[in-house]
Enzyme design. Structure first.
Site, PDB file in Angstrom:
ATOM      1  N   GLU A  99      -4.669  -9.286   3.313  1.00 19.84           N
ATOM      2  CA  GLU A  99      -5.489  -8.916   4.472  1.00 19.84           C
ATOM      3  C   GLU A  99      -6.716  -9.796   4.652  1.00 19.84           C
ATOM      4  O   GLU A  99      -7.186 -10.029   5.771  1.00 19.84           O
ATOM      5  CB  GLU A  99      -5.935  -7.445   4.368  1.00 19.84           C
ATOM      6  CG  GLU A  99      -4.858  -6.425   4.680  1.00 19.84           C
ATOM      7  CD  GLU A  99      -3.899  -6.158   3.531  1.00 19.84           C
ATOM      8  OE1 GLU A  99      -3.965  -6.849   2.501  1.00 19.84           O
ATOM      9  OE2 GLU A  99      -3.056  -5.254   3.673  1.00 19.84           O
ATOM     10  N   GLU A 155       0.836  -1.214   0.000  1.00 14.55           N
ATOM     11  CA  GLU A 155       0.000   0.000   0.000  1.00 14.55           C
ATOM     12  C   GLU A 155       0.864   1.256   0.000  1.00 14.55           C
ATOM     13  O   GLU A 155       0.564   2.237  -0.672  1.00 14.55           O
ATOM     14  CB  GLU A 155      -0.950  -0.018   1.205  1.00 14.55           C
ATOM     15  CG  GLU A 155      -2.030  -1.085   1.058  1.00 14.55           C
ATOM     16  CD  GLU A 155      -2.975  -1.127   2.250  1.00 14.55           C
ATOM     17  OE1 GLU A 155      -2.486  -1.475   3.353  1.00 14.55           O
ATOM     18  OE2 GLU A 155      -4.158  -0.802   2.084  1.00 14.55           O
TER      19      GLU A 155
END
Ligand SMILES: [Fe+2]
Ligand SMILES: [Fe+2]
Lengths: 386, 286
Positions: free
Chosen positions: B155, B134
């Site tokens: 995730e 990210e």
């Protein structure tokens, strides 16, 4: 001249290129058996390449050893294109020449031609290696393209084959007189190009040039020697030989590119390609007339070489001469100006000009006549010594 | 051949920061698997906590306000990781409300990076997983070290989503279909595969981490003054980053404004004049 490094190991992307190269060989008609025990090698002479950029806007900075060190994309693109054009000529000449092997006048000439073709392919390898190893995907693509083009002069051509990049490498080399002219005039041009790249700001390119120049000198030596032996033998009339000089000199001069060339100027500004005598010149370059200057050096050298060739001529025979650099040009400011072989303005109409060219460049009757001479002992015999 | 600068630890000792002579700001993430400052014997995994974001934030501001800086390069400390994302152990100690603010802060920090009109390069010296990817996705250019890491947003396996801009940026970078597949499976994949989908711009086959660092440094140097028009690069970034998020008409208006800004700059004069005179330009970034 420093020590030559011969690479032992290649990265996978170059190994892959080699596979494509092998396919290229059989596609264009070069029998790999002709190589004998010749092995292609990647050679660098790092010592003669220099550590510091020698001319142009980046003069004084360390020479670039990797792509990422090259400060601007435009510089990088110019280097890639320079290497691609050089590599293109190397493979082009093999496509032009291989078909002559069967008709070699002597074993010596056959072996010389074979060696030249091996070395031209090695030069092509060297350029492809520099592209693959130093220029990422863009380089790999360009190295592939070297194998995708095919000289328009190659008797074996596929429908979709694109021609080689430069005119001279699409010109037919029909016979052994053409071959000796090509090696004498066009390989000599090659020597000039290599010398100009030998001071390049891109170090792997500069370091490639030492070993290539060594090999190239054999090529032009073969040409000069062949022409000397033809003159000595005295079978082919000088007037006929002269027509071949007229043809190949103008082609060789054209190879130096346009006058007031901006790309030559950029290449100089970037430090990629210097003058023929960059290290010895001692005066600042005339950046706007770089091609003209190298062309003049080349032209002077041709004149000197011609004196040596003439030494062997038979009594009473006229001298061969280098035609004017204004005659029969397809590039430069003399493109649209008609001059005779002595550089005097040509007076006469269209028809007269066609007739003049017919008389001063090889024509069909000349080729027929030449083929008759080829049946005789037309070139001085020479023994091959290993 | 730019050399690597001395890096200094930021206040929380989780980021090292330094600027090269030619104006490349290095932001090096540096922590152990719990997100604590690195101590003897621990491997750098470069996971983050709120404290690391404070360091990153401060480093971005330093680079932003430093007029000498034209390029920002983010990299991970050590051999194996760019960053493994948030420290799971740390997350485990937080209340949902704290976690929410933690994410918000991380998002704001990456926005800062994205909105700074200086080129940001993520040098993926190792794995960029979860929050690591990210961070990298908020950079403008991503370069991986061959065979030395992977990327992915796993995730989902923890029952959550990539919430530091992951779902938003990945779908913008690689398209909806590909992004979906990557995030619902949570699979990790090579830099090469990432390059095929334009998630990574280049994969270097440098022989080791040290050589990789020098290669990306050389790469980054081409965007620095005086050889590169850093102001133009900044404006290009502004137009792409902000413009993609607004309707075309407005994007075109923004582009015109940014161009007019450049037309008035010395750099444009320098660039055009040099071209005409056949010289290589020397820009000043203004
Ligand atoms: Fe050659
Ligand atoms: Fe040659």
């Amino acid at each position: 001249m420093g020590e030559t490094e011969v690479l032992e190991k290649y990265k996978p992307n170059f190994e892959e290129w080699i596979n494509q190269f092998n396919e290229w060989q059989s596609r264009i008609g070069f029998d790999s058996a002709w190589l004998g025990d010749y092995r292609f090698e990647i050679k660098f002479d790092w010592d003669s390449a220099g550590d510091t950029i020698e001319f142009g806007d980046f003069e004084g900075m360390p020479k670039w050893e990797r792509r990422m060190q090259i400060p601007q994309q435009s510089v990088r693109d110019a280097i890639i294109s320079m290497i691609s054009v050089q590599g293109d000529t190397e493979f082009g000449s093999v496509e032009q020449q291989w078909h002559l092997l069967d008709s070699a006048p002597t074993e010596y000439d056959k072996k010389s031609a074979m060696r030249i073709m091996c070395e031209e392919q090695r030069h092509g390898w060297q350029m492809a290696y520099v592209l693959c190893n130093y220029f990422g995907d863009q380089g790999i693509r360009e190295a592939q393209k070297l194998l995708e083009r095919n000289s328009a002069a190659n008797p074996i051509r596929g429908e979709s084959d694109r021609p080689r990049l430069l005119g001279s490498f699409n010109e037919p080399i029909d016979n052994w007189l053409d071959f000796f002219c090509f090696t004498h005039f066009i390989d000599r041009d090659g020597k000039f190009q290599l010398k100009m790249l030998s001071t390049s700001s891109f170090k792997p390119l500069a370091a490639s040039m030492g070993p290539m120049l060594k090999e190239e000198s054999f090529h032009l030596g073969t040409g000069a020697n062949g022409l000397r032996r033809i003159v000595k033998q005295g079978v082919i009339p000088v007037a006929l030989l002269q027509k071949y000089m007229n043809k190949w000199v103008s082609t060789g001069l054209d190879l130096f590119g346009v006058d007031e060339s901006t790309s030559a100027q950029w290449a100089y500004v970037y430090g990629i390609k210097g003058r023929y005598d960059e290290r010895e010149a001692g005066i600042p370059a005339d950046r706007e007339h770089l091609n003209e200057e190298s062309r003049m050096h080349y032209f002077d050298e041709l004149a000197k070489e011609m004196e040596r060739i003439n030494k062997g001529r038979h009594e009473g025979q006229p001298e061969l001469f280098i035609p004017s650099d204004n005659f029969n040009r397809s590039v430069g400011k003399f493109v649209d100006i008609r001059t005779d072989v002595h550089g005097e303005p040509f007076e006469g109409d269209e028809e007269a000009w066609t007739q003049y060219l017919h008389e001063n460049l090889p024509n069909d009757e000349d080729v027929a006549e030449l083929n008759e001479y080829f049946k005789e002992e037309w070139i001085q015999y020479r023994e091959w010594k290993d | 051949m730019t050399s690597w600068p001395e890096l200094e630890a930021m206040p929380n000792k989780l980021v090292n920061y330094g600027v090269t002579d030619n104006g490349i700001a290095i932001i090096e993430l540096c922590s152990d698997s719990d997100g604590n400052p690195l101590t003897e014997g621990k491997t750098s995994v470069n996971t983050y906590t709120r404290s690391m974001w404070e360091d990153i934030d401060q480093a971005i501001l330093n680079a932003r306000f430093d007029d000498d800086v034209t390029v920002i390069m983010m990299i991970g400390h050590g051999e194996k990781f760019f960053s493994a994302g948030a420290s799971i152990n740390y997350l485990n100690t937080l209340t949902p409300r704290y976690k929410y603010f933690f994410c918000l802060h991380a998002n704001e920090t990456l926005s800062r990076l994205e909105q700074t009109p200086k080129l940001v390069i993520a040098a993926l010296n190792g794995h960029a997983i979860g929050g690591g990817l990210e961070i990298a996705m908020a950079a403008d250019i991503r370069i991986g070290l061959k065979d030395n890491g992977s990327v992915g947003l796993p995730e989902v396996s923890l029952g959550v989503l990539a919430g530091t801009g992951g779902t938003a940026r990945l779908s913008r970078l690689v398209g909806k279909a590909k992004a979906m597949e990557i995030m619902v499976t949570g699979r990790k994949f090579s830099f090469e595969e990432a390059q095929e989908m334009d998630l990574v711009h280049d994969v270097y086959d440098s022989t080791n981490n040290e050589e990789f660092r020098s290669d990306v440094m050389d790469y980054a140097s081409q965007f620095t003054l005086p050889y590169a028009a850093a102001k133009a690069i900044g404006n290009i970034k502004r137009s792409v980053q902000s413009g993609m998020e607004i309707p075309l008409e407005y994007h075109l208006a923004l582009e015109r404004e940014l161009q007019s800004d450049l037309f008035q700059s010395n750099d444009a004069k320098t660039g055009i004049a040099a071209y005409v005179e056949k010289k290589t330009p020397r820009f000043e970034g203004a």
